[in-house]
Write an enzyme that holds these catalytic residues in place. Structure first.
Site, PDB file in Angstrom:
ATOM      1  N   HIS A  14       0.838  -1.199   0.000  1.00 43.63           N
ATOM      2  CA  HIS A  14       0.000   0.000   0.000  1.00 43.63           C
ATOM      3  C   HIS A  14       0.872   1.248   0.000  1.00 43.63           C
ATOM      4  O   HIS A  14       2.084   1.196   0.202  1.00 43.63           O
ATOM      5  CB  HIS A  14      -0.992   0.020   1.177  1.00 43.63           C
ATOM      6  CG  HIS A  14      -0.383   0.202   2.531  1.00 43.63           C
ATOM      7  ND1 HIS A  14      -1.131   0.315   3.671  1.00 43.63           N
ATOM      8  CD2 HIS A  14       0.904   0.285   2.952  1.00 43.63           C
ATOM      9  CE1 HIS A  14      -0.343   0.474   4.719  1.00 43.63           C
ATOM     10  NE2 HIS A  14       0.889   0.454   4.314  1.00 43.63           N
ATOM     11  N   CYS A  33       5.770   6.287   4.575  1.00 45.80           N
ATOM     12  CA  CYS A  33       4.613   5.503   4.112  1.00 45.80           C
ATOM     13  C   CYS A  33       3.918   6.164   2.933  1.00 45.80           C
ATOM     14  O   CYS A  33       3.092   5.541   2.273  1.00 45.80           O
ATOM     15  CB  CYS A  33       3.618   5.297   5.251  1.00 45.80           C
ATOM     16  SG  CYS A  33       4.306   4.307   6.574  1.00 45.80           S
ATOM     17  N   HIS A  39       4.946   0.331  -0.394  1.00 48.43           N
ATOM     18  CA  HIS A  39       5.754  -0.641   0.357  1.00 48.43           C
ATOM     19  C   HIS A  39       4.830  -1.764   0.794  1.00 48.43           C
ATOM     20  O   HIS A  39       3.614  -1.650   0.694  1.00 48.43           O
ATOM     21  CB  HIS A  39       6.398   0.037   1.580  1.00 48.43           C
ATOM     22  CG  HIS A  39       5.387   0.583   2.537  1.00 48.43           C
ATOM     23  ND1 HIS A  39       4.825   1.822   2.383  1.00 48.43           N
ATOM     24  CD2 HIS A  39       4.796   0.042   3.619  1.00 48.43           C
ATOM     25  CE1 HIS A  39       3.949   2.030   3.349  1.00 48.43           C
ATOM     26  NE2 HIS A  39       3.898   0.959   4.114  1.00 48.43           N
ATOM     27  N   HIS A  41       3.634  -5.166   3.487  1.00 46.77           N
ATOM     28  CA  HIS A  41       3.562  -5.692   4.854  1.00 46.77           C
ATOM     29  C   HIS A  41       3.188  -7.168   4.818  1.00 46.77           C
ATOM     30  O   HIS A  41       2.445  -7.604   3.943  1.00 46.77           O
ATOM     31  CB  HIS A  41       2.480  -4.978   5.670  1.00 46.77           C
ATOM     32  CG  HIS A  41       2.778  -3.550   5.954  1.00 46.77           C
ATOM     33  ND1 HIS A  41       3.683  -3.156   6.908  1.00 46.77           N
ATOM     34  CD2 HIS A  41       2.288  -2.414   5.414  1.00 46.77           C
ATOM     35  CE1 HIS A  41       3.727  -1.834   6.951  1.00 46.77           C
ATOM     36  NE2 HIS A  41       2.901  -1.347   6.039  1.00 46.77           N
ATOM     37  N   ASP A  79      -4.830 -10.676  -0.536  1.00 41.41           N
ATOM     38  CA  ASP A  79      -3.496 -11.280  -0.488  1.00 41.41           C
ATOM     39  C   ASP A  79      -2.737 -11.046  -1.794  1.00 41.41           C
ATOM     40  O   ASP A  79      -3.267 -11.277  -2.885  1.00 41.41           O
ATOM     41  CB  ASP A  79      -3.625 -12.781  -0.221  1.00 41.41           C
ATOM     42  CG  ASP A  79      -2.277 -13.424   0.076  1.00 41.41           C
ATOM     43  OD1 ASP A  79      -1.420 -12.764   0.697  1.00 41.41           O
ATOM     44  OD2 ASP A  79      -2.083 -14.582  -0.329  1.00 41.41           O
ATOM     45  N   HIS A  80      -1.489 -10.567  -1.664  1.00 39.93           N
ATOM     46  CA  HIS A  80      -0.640 -10.244  -2.812  1.00 39.93           C
ATOM     47  C   HIS A  80      -1.282  -9.208  -3.730  1.00 39.93           C
ATOM     48  O   HIS A  80      -1.149  -9.260  -4.948  1.00 39.93           O
ATOM     49  CB  HIS A  80      -0.236 -11.506  -3.579  1.00 39.93           C
ATOM     50  CG  HIS A  80       0.769 -12.334  -2.838  1.00 39.93           C
ATOM     51  ND1 HIS A  80       0.424 -13.141  -1.782  1.00 39.93           N
ATOM     52  CD2 HIS A  80       2.100 -12.449  -2.979  1.00 39.93           C
ATOM     53  CE1 HIS A  80       1.509 -13.720  -1.313  1.00 39.93           C
ATOM     54  NE2 HIS A  80       2.554 -13.317  -2.007  1.00 39.93           N
ATOM     55  N   GLU A 125       0.025  -5.097  11.652  1.00 40.36           N
ATOM     56  CA  GLU A 125       0.718  -4.617  10.466  1.00 40.36           C
ATOM     57  C   GLU A 125       2.204  -4.974  10.563  1.00 40.36           C
ATOM     58  O   GLU A 125       2.854  -5.297   9.576  1.00 40.36           O
ATOM     59  CB  GLU A 125       0.545  -3.103  10.336  1.00 40.36           C
ATOM     60  CG  GLU A 125       0.973  -2.558   8.994  1.00 40.36           C
ATOM     61  CD  GLU A 125       0.711  -1.060   8.893  1.00 40.36           C
ATOM     62  OE1 GLU A 125      -0.175  -0.679   8.111  1.00 40.36           O
ATOM     63  OE2 GLU A 125       1.378  -0.286   9.608  1.00 40.36           O
TER      64      GLU A 125
HETATM   65 NI    NI Z   1       2.530   0.547   5.597  1.00 47.88          NI
END
Ligand code: NI
Length: 146
Positions: A14, A33, A39, A41, A79-80, A125
């Site tokens: 995100h 961010c 980036h 998580h 997911d992904h 996170e």
């Molecule tokens: Ni983040």
């Protein structure tokens, strides 16, 4: 009343920014961010439900069934994925963990209706940052809010 919690992991990327704000404002609020390339998580999602035991099975809900619901309703959709662009129910939503737990709650609560009561949606996170939501009054924050 007995509480059951199921844990499921997913990976997603995100970028945190509000489209209504300038690059400078976003950088000041979200720091790294807000970097344009985003980036990723490794998220851990924990869903807690509660209810009375079925007098015949001594279960509130089959945890396998709960896992299937979480995977079908949430994991397969995030997911992904890039949470800014790839997820239908997050369109226009700033993908903070706060917004994610509220969004996940809405979906899971509807799906679990008549099966058991959703008690909490908890999202890790990182190992150090966890956000949780118990359905108390809150709305997702969308791009454009100032
Ligand atoms: Ni983040």
């Amino acid at each position: 009343m007995v509480y059951l919690r199921r844990k499921v992991e997913f990976c997603a990327s995100h970028r945190l920014f509000n489209a209504a704000l300038s690059d400078e404002e976003n950088a000041a609020i979200y720091g790294r961010c807000a970097n344009p390339s985003g980036h990723g998580h490794n998220y851990t999602l924990e869903v807690t439900v509660r209810g009375k035991m079925d007098p015949r099975t001594a279960m509130v809900i089959d945890l396998k069934k709960l896992k299937e619901i979480i995977v079908e309703e949430i994991i397969e959709r995030v997911d992904h994925k890039n949470l800014n662009t790839d997820v239908d129910f997050l369109r226009g939503v700033i993908p903070t963990s706060e917004n994610l737990v509220v969004s996940f709650w809405r979906i899971l609560e509807k799906r679990l209706k008549g099966i058991c009561e959703l008690y909490e949606v908890r999202l890790w996170e990182t190992e150090n940052n966890v956000v949780f939501y118990r359905g108390e009054e809150e709305e997702v924050v969308r791009h454009g809010a100032r």
